[in-house]
Design a protein around this motif. Structure first.
Motif, PDB file in Angstrom:
ATOM      1  N   LEU A 250      50.574  40.849 -16.222  1.00 61.18           N
ATOM      2  CA  LEU A 250      50.973  39.516 -16.677  1.00 61.18           C
ATOM      3  C   LEU A 250      50.029  38.984 -17.747  1.00 61.18           C
ATOM      4  CD1 LEU A 250      52.185  38.037 -13.300  1.00 61.18           C
ATOM      5  CD2 LEU A 250      53.546  38.464 -15.348  1.00 61.18           C
TER       6      LEU A 250
ATOM      7  N   ASP B 206      52.301  37.978 -26.070  1.00 62.48           N
ATOM      8  CA  ASP B 206      53.240  36.959 -26.525  1.00 62.48           C
ATOM      9  C   ASP B 206      52.529  35.927 -27.409  1.00 62.48           C
ATOM     10  OD1 ASP B 206      56.045  36.779 -25.911  1.00 62.48           O
ATOM     11  OD2 ASP B 206      55.626  34.722 -25.242  1.00 62.48           O
ATOM     12  N   THR B 207      51.327  35.564 -27.000  1.00 64.74           N
ATOM     13  CA  THR B 207      50.568  34.566 -27.763  1.00 64.74           C
ATOM     14  C   THR B 207      50.153  35.126 -29.127  1.00 64.74           C
ATOM     15  OG1 THR B 207      49.754  33.688 -25.673  1.00 64.74           O
ATOM     16  CG2 THR B 207      48.581  33.017 -27.655  1.00 64.74           C
TER      17      THR B 207
ATOM     18  N   GLU C  56      55.052  35.920 -11.873  1.00 62.90           N
ATOM     19  CA  GLU C  56      55.543  35.832 -13.254  1.00 62.90           C
ATOM     20  C   GLU C  56      55.779  34.384 -13.652  1.00 62.90           C
ATOM     21  OE1 GLU C  56      57.784  40.201 -13.256  1.00 62.90           O
ATOM     22  OE2 GLU C  56      59.001  38.402 -13.508  1.00 62.90           O
ATOM     23  N   GLU C  57      56.366  33.623 -12.737  1.00 66.70           N
ATOM     24  CA  GLU C  57      56.651  32.222 -13.069  1.00 66.70           C
ATOM     25  C   GLU C  57      55.375  31.381 -13.135  1.00 66.70           C
ATOM     26  OE1 GLU C  57      59.468  30.960 -14.231  1.00 66.70           O
ATOM     27  OE2 GLU C  57      60.116  33.043 -14.201  1.00 66.70           O
TER      28      GLU C  57
ATOM     29  N   ARG D 233      63.457  32.792  -8.470  1.00 69.32           N
ATOM     30  CA  ARG D 233      62.886  32.457  -9.772  1.00 69.32           C
ATOM     31  C   ARG D 233      63.292  31.034 -10.182  1.00 69.32           C
ATOM     32  NH1 ARG D 233      60.708  35.604 -13.574  1.00 69.32           N
ATOM     33  NH2 ARG D 233      61.522  37.545 -12.714  1.00 69.32           N
TER      34      ARG D 233
ATOM     35  N   ARG E  83      60.762  27.929 -10.674  1.00 72.75           N
ATOM     36  CA  ARG E  83      60.757  27.264 -11.977  1.00 72.75           C
ATOM     37  C   ARG E  83      60.985  25.752 -11.806  1.00 72.75           C
ATOM     38  NH1 ARG E  83      63.422  30.663 -16.933  1.00 72.75           N
ATOM     39  NH2 ARG E  83      61.905  32.226 -16.249  1.00 72.75           N
TER      40      ARG E  83
ATOM     41  N   ALA F 295      51.063  40.653 -20.953  1.00 74.68           N
ATOM     42  CA  ALA F 295      52.285  40.060 -21.508  1.00 74.68           C
ATOM     43  C   ALA F 295      51.985  38.696 -22.142  1.00 74.68           C
ATOM     44  CB  ALA F 295      53.331  39.904 -20.409  1.00 74.68           C
ATOM     45  N   ARG F 296      51.173  37.920 -21.446  1.00 75.21           N
ATOM     46  CA  ARG F 296      50.854  36.570 -21.895  1.00 75.21           C
ATOM     47  C   ARG F 296      50.084  36.614 -23.218  1.00 75.21           C
ATOM     48  NH1 ARG F 296      50.144  31.744 -19.718  1.00 75.21           N
ATOM     49  NH2 ARG F 296      48.209  30.595 -19.922  1.00 75.21           N
TER      50      ARG F 296
ATOM     51  N   SER G  17      52.486  32.441 -14.045  1.00 78.41           N
ATOM     52  CA  SER G  17      51.850  32.821 -15.307  1.00 78.41           C
ATOM     53  C   SER G  17      52.554  32.162 -16.491  1.00 78.41           C
ATOM     54  CB  SER G  17      51.877  34.351 -15.427  1.00 78.41           C
ATOM     55  OG  SER G  17      51.855  34.754 -16.768  1.00 78.41           O
ATOM     56  N   ARG G  18      53.866  32.151 -16.453  1.00 80.73           N
ATOM     57  CA  ARG G  18      54.645  31.572 -17.548  1.00 80.73           C
ATOM     58  C   ARG G  18      54.352  30.085 -17.711  1.00 80.73           C
ATOM     59  NH1 ARG G  18      59.832  29.136 -17.561  1.00 80.73           N
ATOM     60  NH2 ARG G  18      60.977  29.362 -19.514  1.00 80.73           N
ATOM     61  N   ALA G  19      54.128  29.415 -16.560  1.00 80.03           N
ATOM     62  CA  ALA G  19      53.884  27.976 -16.618  1.00 80.03           C
ATOM     63  C   ALA G  19      52.416  27.667 -16.905  1.00 80.03           C
ATOM     64  CB  ALA G  19      54.310  27.332 -15.301  1.00 80.03           C
ATOM     65  N   GLY G  20      51.580  28.697 -16.992  1.00 80.78           N
ATOM     66  CA  GLY G  20      50.179  28.460 -17.311  1.00 80.78           C
ATOM     67  C   GLY G  20      49.322  28.085 -16.111  1.00 80.78           C
TER      68      GLY G  20
END
Ligand code: FAD
Lengths: 287, 375
Positions: free
Chosen positions: B250, B257-258, B77-78, B13, B17, B253-254, B80-83
């Motif tokens: 994901l 969160d938004t 997951e990462e 991870r 990242r 979750a995304r 997705s988190r970074a867009g």
């Protein structure tokens, strides 16, 4: 990461399921659990227990729910949390007091998780009965389960049960992890996204709210699939329906629990990098 | 049960990242957001792929990191988190790459896998036909034997990203048109070959579909995957393996969160219970996806469990999108900020419960597995 039952959980489940076979709905299983040495499963070895965590306790509670047992397991664990003397008594097989002051703090969190597991068991037990009944009972020349409307309802309920079982197992794992204290190395690791390092409090509340609704919804549908027979005194299913009704609200009404869960969700800080990514992507004008 | 990532996974991870934070990758992500229309994510994937983290579960010789299926969750997951948009990755690495790993020859694997893992080549999926959707065994695209291979003719539709891809995994019929399951064959089709024509089909969602017409396209024997005529088993396995629900979880979750981040305390008081419910549903989606992946990791893959994961995760994400849109007013088509993200989610949502198998087909699979039932 291994979100599957470990060997001990599998063994515990299999042994209990075997031992509970033939116990009638709303049967008293206190002595039976005593013979299996399970009253002290979660109690510290110093007080005569096995010192296994809630992650094993939820397996016991779920299996008890599956046969719609009237158990002393949940109340015993709760009584044991009031002090070492009570814990030793419970571990040795004493019946816990019938009434107890409402729990608070960590004891409430753990009571909710055990309760969620019991409700998952009620739903799963009722679902099994409905699957069996709708596979055997024929109308219009075929088993009732062969209709999509009924088969899909049973399938959707199976998913719901699995969903709540996982939410409950996750809450139990978080509670056990908190009880054990996290190792120093954990602080150095990157925080997962979506936040996987949740709080047991929120996890317990949402597991219980989801389990309460699953238990009442699944038992009602399971009874429905039995037809009128399900309402009669001979039918095991009606006991599941009744128990779900009384057990669902023991540690909070679902509506209040969902609000409490929402409250905690608002309180947790957003992941700023993720928010930035969303905003950057959303800057795009054309679509 | 263990819901904690181990140190190996946490190191992965941190590594992903770090890759996603490098200036080259950041710039490529920003370029996507700046462009007009459906973006071309290939430069972004090239930048990430060069760092060797796109296929963590593949052997190192194919550009992977020798990890298990669980490592895919960490990377996804990462991303997705970074867009980072997920479709090219899912299709190329997770779907086509997995099929190649399962039934490809050593030569086919050597030819394609390192390029997929490196973000140098991209693959799309050509299963669906105008008259063969949920009932895929009704497909009619023909592959006629010719010296050295086959000539493939037919029409495939609803393929995402076909215009950006180099190669397609297609299900075609080599055998008797009258039989359903016998005679289906999986092949790789060079999308730059003569006879291939991809046409854009506009979609409600941001990503458009493609219709791919195949007119006597030559497919050499070396591009046939597995034994000719015996593709149905591989196809159903591949479809089931797509159904861990990871990408849907994901999205849930995304979007959750938004939506949550955009709430003001005033809105929030009105929707506390919904916030709780959708949060639990999104958490359960992630847990189900992890549990499906864990079964893969231990070679205990269970298509019925995967159907459960696909059903819950997609329905959950769609419900979160519907909720988020209601909070923000999707009808106003906002152009920026969280409202834009949620409006886009709302247009994407209906496709989630259709792609990779409609919810009813998942329910059929689950219902069929219930013991005691005569289905
Ligand atoms: C976002 C997205 C991406 C996609 N990407 C690709 C791609 O890259 N490549 C590709 O080949 N395809 C792709 N597809 C196509 C997808 O696989 C098909 O759309 C899907 O299999 C369903 O087929 P269909 O649309 O023809 O629906 P149909 O099969 O016509 O079904 C329509 C509806 O009928 C009902 N129904 C169907 N079967 C049953 C049943 N057994 N019991 C009860 N009700 C039923 C359901 O309500 C269903 O929604 C994509 C689709 C979407 C939405």
């Amino acid at each position: 990461m291994r979100p599957l039952p470990d060997a001990l959980q599998d063994e515990l489940r299999a042994a209990l399921r075997q031992a509970l076979r033939g116990v009638p709905p709303r049967g008293d299983v206190h002595d039976l659990l005593g013979r299996l040495g399970l009253h002290g499963l979660e109690i510290a070895p110093a007080a005569g227990g096995l010192g296994l965590g809630l992650s094993y306790g939820v397996v016991v509670a779920e299996e008890l729910g599956r046969v719609a047992a009237c158990d002393t397991y949940r109340s015993g664990c709760l009584a044991a949390e009031t002090g070492p003397a009570a814990a030793a008594g419970v571990a040795a097989g004493a019946r816990p007091p019938a009434t107890a002051p409402p729990p608070a703090g960590g004891a409430l969190v753990r009571a909710r998780i055990r309760q969620a597991a019991y409700l998952v068991g009620l739903a799963a037990g009722a679902h099994d009965l409905a699957v069996r009944r709708s596979g055997e009972r024929h109308q219009f020349g075929r088993p009732i389960a062969a209709f999509q409307a009924t088969g899909f309802a049973l399938a959707a309920d199976l998913v719901r049960i699995e969903e709540v079982r996982l939410l409950t197992a996750y809450a139990a794992w978080l509670a056990d992890r908190d009880a054990a204290g996290s190792p120093d190395s954990a602080a150095a690791q990157p925080r997962a996204w979506p936040p996987a390092d949740g709080e047991p409090d929120l996890a317990a509340i949402q597991a219980l709210a989801a389990a309460a609704e699953a238990a009442t919804g699944v038992t009602r549908r399971a009874l429905h699939l039995h037809g009128t027979y399900g309402l009669t005194g001979d039918a095991a299913i009606q006991h599941y329906y009744r128990l779900a009704g009384t057990e669902a609200t023991r540690w909070g009404q679902p509506a209040a629990l969902w609000r409490a869960a929402g409250h905690r969700r608002l309180a947790s800080a957003p992941d700023t990098e993720h928010t930035t990514a969303v905003l950057a992507a959303a800057g795009k004008g054309e679509r | 049960m263990d819901f904690g990532f181990d140190s190996h996974q946490s190191r992965l991870r941190a590594r992903v990242r770090a890759v996603l934070a490098t200036p080259g990758v950041r710039r490529a992500i920003d370029d996507l957001a700046a462009g007009a229309g459906e973006p071309d994510e290939r430069p972004l994937y090239r930048a990430i792929g060069a760092a060797g983290v796109l296929a963590p579960d593949w052997p190192a010789e194919f550009g992977g990191l020798d990890g298990g299926p669980m490592s895919v969750a960490v990377v996804a997951e990462e991303l997705s988190r970074a867009g980072v948009p997920d479709t090219l990755h899912i299709n190329t690495v997770q779907i086509v790459g997995s099929v190649l790993r399962a039934i490809g020859t050593a030569d086919q694997q050597r030819r394609w896998l390192p390029r997929f893992a490196g973000g140098e080549r991209f693959a799309c999926v050509l299963y669906t036909e105008p008259e063969a959707g949920s009932d895929l065994a009704a497909l009619t695209t023909r592959a006629e034997p010719v010296p050295g291979g086959y000539r493939v003719s037919g029409t495939k539709i609803y393929s995402l990203k076909a215009a950006l891809c180099d190669v397609a995994l297609a299900a075609v019929r080599t055998g008797d048109p009258a039989s359903r399951y016998d005679g289906i064959t999986l092949v790789l089709i060079d999308l730059h070959a003569p006879g291939v024509r991809a046409t854009r089909i506009p979609s409600l969602a941001d990503e458009h579909f493609h219709r791919v017409d195949l007119d006597a396209v030559f497919v050499p024997e070396s591009d046939v995957l597995g034994a000719p005529g015996a593709g149905w088993a591989a196809l159903t396995t591949a479809l089931a393996m797509e159904r861990t629900g990871l990408d849907y979880a994901l999205k849930a979750a995304r979007w959750y969160d938004t939506a949550r981040g955009g709430l003001t305390p005033g809105d929030a008081a009105d929707s506390l219970a919904d916030l709780g419910r959708h949060g639990a549903s999104a958490d359960a989606a992630r847990l189900l996806a992890w549990a499906a992946l864990a079964r893969l990791e231990e070679d205990r893959f269970d298509p019925v469990f995967a159907a459960m994961a696909k059903l819950h995760t997609s329905e959950s994400a769609a419900a979160v999108a519907e909720w988020g849109a209601a909070l923000r007013g999707a009808a106003t088509a906002p152009t920026t900020g969280p409202a834009r993200c949620l409006e886009s989610a709302w247009r994407e949502a209906p496709g989630l419960t259709i792609s990779a198998g409609v919810s009813e087909v998942m329910l059929e699979l689950i219902a069929g597995s219930l013991s005691g039932s005569a289905r």
